[in-house]
Scaffold this motif. Structure first.
Motif, PDB file in Angstrom:
ATOM      1  N   ASP A 137     -13.336 -12.345   8.310  1.00 12.52           N
ATOM      2  CA  ASP A 137     -13.102 -10.863   8.136  1.00 12.52           C
ATOM      3  C   ASP A 137     -12.026 -10.615   9.210  1.00 12.52           C
ATOM      4  O   ASP A 137     -12.245 -10.671  10.444  1.00 12.52           O
ATOM      5  CB  ASP A 137     -14.287 -10.304   8.507  1.00 12.52           C
ATOM      6  N   THR A 192      -5.161  -2.344  10.683  1.00 17.07           N
ATOM      7  CA  THR A 192      -6.083  -2.796   9.593  1.00 17.07           C
ATOM      8  C   THR A 192      -5.433  -3.362   8.354  1.00 17.07           C
ATOM      9  O   THR A 192      -4.452  -2.967   8.133  1.00 17.07           O
ATOM     10  CB  THR A 192      -7.424  -1.578   9.459  1.00 17.07           C
ATOM     11  N   GLY A 193      -6.210  -4.123   7.544  1.00 14.76           N
ATOM     12  CA  GLY A 193      -5.618  -4.751   6.276  1.00 14.76           C
ATOM     13  C   GLY A 193      -5.794  -3.109   5.541  1.00 14.76           C
ATOM     14  O   GLY A 193      -6.891  -2.720   5.281  1.00 14.76           O
ATOM     15  N   LEU A 194      -4.903  -2.931   4.604  1.00 22.84           N
ATOM     16  CA  LEU A 194      -4.948  -1.736   3.719  1.00 22.84           C
ATOM     17  C   LEU A 194      -4.802  -2.119   2.404  1.00 22.84           C
ATOM     18  O   LEU A 194      -4.220  -3.206   1.777  1.00 22.84           O
ATOM     19  CB  LEU A 194      -3.722  -0.708   4.097  1.00 22.84           C
ATOM     20  N   ALA A 201      -7.291  -5.533   2.217  1.00 19.22           N
ATOM     21  CA  ALA A 201      -8.142  -5.000   3.481  1.00 19.22           C
ATOM     22  C   ALA A 201      -9.112  -6.189   3.667  1.00 19.22           C
ATOM     23  O   ALA A 201      -9.355  -7.064   2.721  1.00 19.22           O
ATOM     24  CB  ALA A 201      -9.179  -3.897   2.898  1.00 19.22           C
ATOM     25  N   GLY A 202      -9.482  -6.556   4.885  1.00 20.37           N
ATOM     26  CA  GLY A 202     -10.172  -7.484   5.317  1.00 20.37           C
ATOM     27  C   GLY A 202      -9.655  -8.930   5.326  1.00 20.37           C
ATOM     28  O   GLY A 202     -10.047  -9.864   5.838  1.00 20.37           O
ATOM     29  N   HIS A 254       0.907  -1.264  -0.152  1.00 18.77           N
ATOM     30  CA  HIS A 254      -0.038  -0.003   0.008  1.00 18.77           C
ATOM     31  C   HIS A 254       0.801   1.228  -0.020  1.00 18.77           C
ATOM     32  O   HIS A 254       0.483   2.265  -0.728  1.00 18.77           O
ATOM     33  CB  HIS A 254      -0.783  -0.050   1.197  1.00 18.77           C
ATOM     34  N   SER A 301       2.254  -2.167   5.404  1.00 18.98           N
ATOM     35  CA  SER A 301       0.946  -2.825   4.936  1.00 18.98           C
ATOM     36  C   SER A 301       1.007  -4.220   4.816  1.00 18.98           C
ATOM     37  O   SER A 301       0.093  -4.737   5.002  1.00 18.98           O
ATOM     38  CB  SER A 301       0.438  -2.206   3.423  1.00 18.98           C
ATOM     39  N   ASP A 353     -11.008  -7.860  10.203  1.00 19.25           N
ATOM     40  CA  ASP A 353     -11.598  -6.474  10.795  1.00 19.25           C
ATOM     41  C   ASP A 353     -12.428  -7.050  11.932  1.00 19.25           C
ATOM     42  O   ASP A 353     -12.558  -6.366  13.140  1.00 19.25           O
ATOM     43  CB  ASP A 353     -12.228  -5.718  10.015  1.00 19.25           C
TER      44      ASP A 353
END
Ligand SMILES: *Cc1c(COP(=O)(O)O)cnc(C)c1O
Length: 390
Positions: free
Chosen positions: A314, A332-334, A338-339, A91, A146, A316
């Motif tokens: 997930d 968090t996942g970027l 993400a997720g 990221h 990331s 998150d």
């Protein structure tokens, strides 16, 4: 609203926990930045930062988040339309490239899988193929925050040298400086980009460029427009102790204290501590039978570990449970992950029992979020930390 007692666990990979000593240093009356006391502070802090970067060259300090120093690195060395070679490690590499595109640079972006660092062989191949020296600079992120993958900067330098290519070497050290070994001069980096809120244990708000003699020469010819970000008056502060505009005085008080703490511990010990806590974290992840995003053990990051959750779950939800139930913030996942991942920050002002608290929070959050895992990650980390060390 849930009320929490005790300390919040800020285990995102930056901003990191600010030591009490640094908080106390910041909590002082602001002084005249044109007065003699300030000049002493500025000279001391710049000299200290040079030791942390491992450089005898210039260091510029901008009141900005790390992104400001990304921009400063580019506008001070390049001209509109210049070609820059960059690698999609994650990221932050993607964001740096986007910033360069907005500045009017032509960025050749080598695709990546977000699970590896910059490949030295590919760098060498691309530079060797560029006989006309169209490529003016190479951009690399040392520690991809990331993904938890650390690129091998010394090997990348060797690749540039083997290709006998004159491109400038620009390296983002925002989440590696003072956490992972970084040697600006020895590794032949031309511009390093740093930030205050990761390994340097400060609040956000300061960013840095370490600048080689070659980068300074490029600065004289570079045509990208710049005003606020111009290096020359900033670099002069190393000798005069005075900045061209109002510095972030109180953050500099904090930086002075942070550098003292790093040097009292010894930078080599700081790096060894990060390696030890990172290894304990990886043992926990393996103990949970979960997967680490970074695929090559030679590129494991000592600053953070990104953990993949099994497909259909997930990441998150784990973070949410950790925060709501245990007052623990995880990264968090970027972007593309993400997720899919959560990130455990283990950098900065941090120790064994803070890590164990963090890992216990993660193990409980995995259970609460219903993510399939094996028990025993925390025990595996304890075994490692209480065993005979290398
Ligand atoms: C945190 C970070 C950045 C972004 O810095 P900001 O302070 O948010 O502008 C850039 N690169 C890396 C590697 C980082 O870890």
């Amino acid at each position: 609203m849930v009320r929490h007692t005790g300390r919040h666990f800020l285990q995102i990979p930056g901003p990191t926990n600010v030591p009490d000593r640094v908080l106390r240093a910041i909590d002082q009356p602001t002084i005249d930045h044109r007065g003699p006391e300030f000049a002493e502070l500025a000279k001391r802090v710049i000299a200290g930062l040079k030791r942390v970067f491992g450089t005898k060259g210039g260091v510029a300090i901008f009141p900005a988040s790390g992104t400001g120093a990304w921009e400063a690195a580019l506008v001070n060395t390049l001209s509109p339309g210049d070609t820059v070679l960059a690698f999609e490690t994650g990221h932050f590499a993607t964001l740096w490239r986007a910033l360069g595109l907005r500045l009017g640079l032509d960025i050749e972006f080598v695709p990546g899988d977000w699970r590896h660092g910059v490949p030295p062989g590919e760098l060498e191949r691309r530079l060797a193929a560029d006989a006309s020296h169209r490529i003016k600079a190479v951009m690399a992120v040392h520690n991809e925050t990331s993904t938890g993958v650390a690129s091998r900067i010394a090997e990348l330098r060797s690749a540039i040298d083997r290709a006998r290519h004159p491109a400038l070497f620009l390296v983002d050290t925002i989440s590696s400086l003072a956490s992972l070994d970084y040697r600006h001069d020895e590794w032949g980096v031309d511009v390093a980009v740093g930030g205050s809120q990761k390994g340097l244990m400060l609040p956000p708000g300061l960013s840095f460029n370490a600048v080689s003699a070659k980068a300074l020469a490029a600065n004289k010819a570079a045509k990208l427009p710049r005003a606020y970000w111009e290096w020359q008056p900033m670099l002069a502060a190393a000798d005069t102790g005075y900045f061209p505009f109002t510095p972030a005085t109180n953050l500099l008080f904090g930086l002075d204290a942070a550098i003292a703490m790093l040097e009292e511990e010894g930078l080599d010990n700081v790096f060894a501590r990060h390696e030890r806590l990172a290894e304990a974290t990886r043992r926990a992840v393996k103990g949970w039978d979960l997967e680490i995003l970074c695929l090559d053990p030679a590129e494991y990051s000592s600053a953070l570990t990104a953990v993949l959750v099994p497909a259909g779950h997930d990441a998150d939800a784990v973070r949410k449970a950790a925060l709501e139930r245990f007052d623990l913030s995880l990264g968090t996942g970027l972007g593309k992950v993400a997720g899919k991942v959560f990130r455990i920050g283990h950098l900065g002002w941090f120790n064994e029992l803070m890590l164990m608290g963090t890992l216990a929070g993660v193990e409980m959050a995995l259970a609460l979020a219903g993510v399939p895992h094996r028990k025993g990650g925390v025990a595996a980390a304890m075994d490692y930390l209480s065993g005979n060390r290398r």
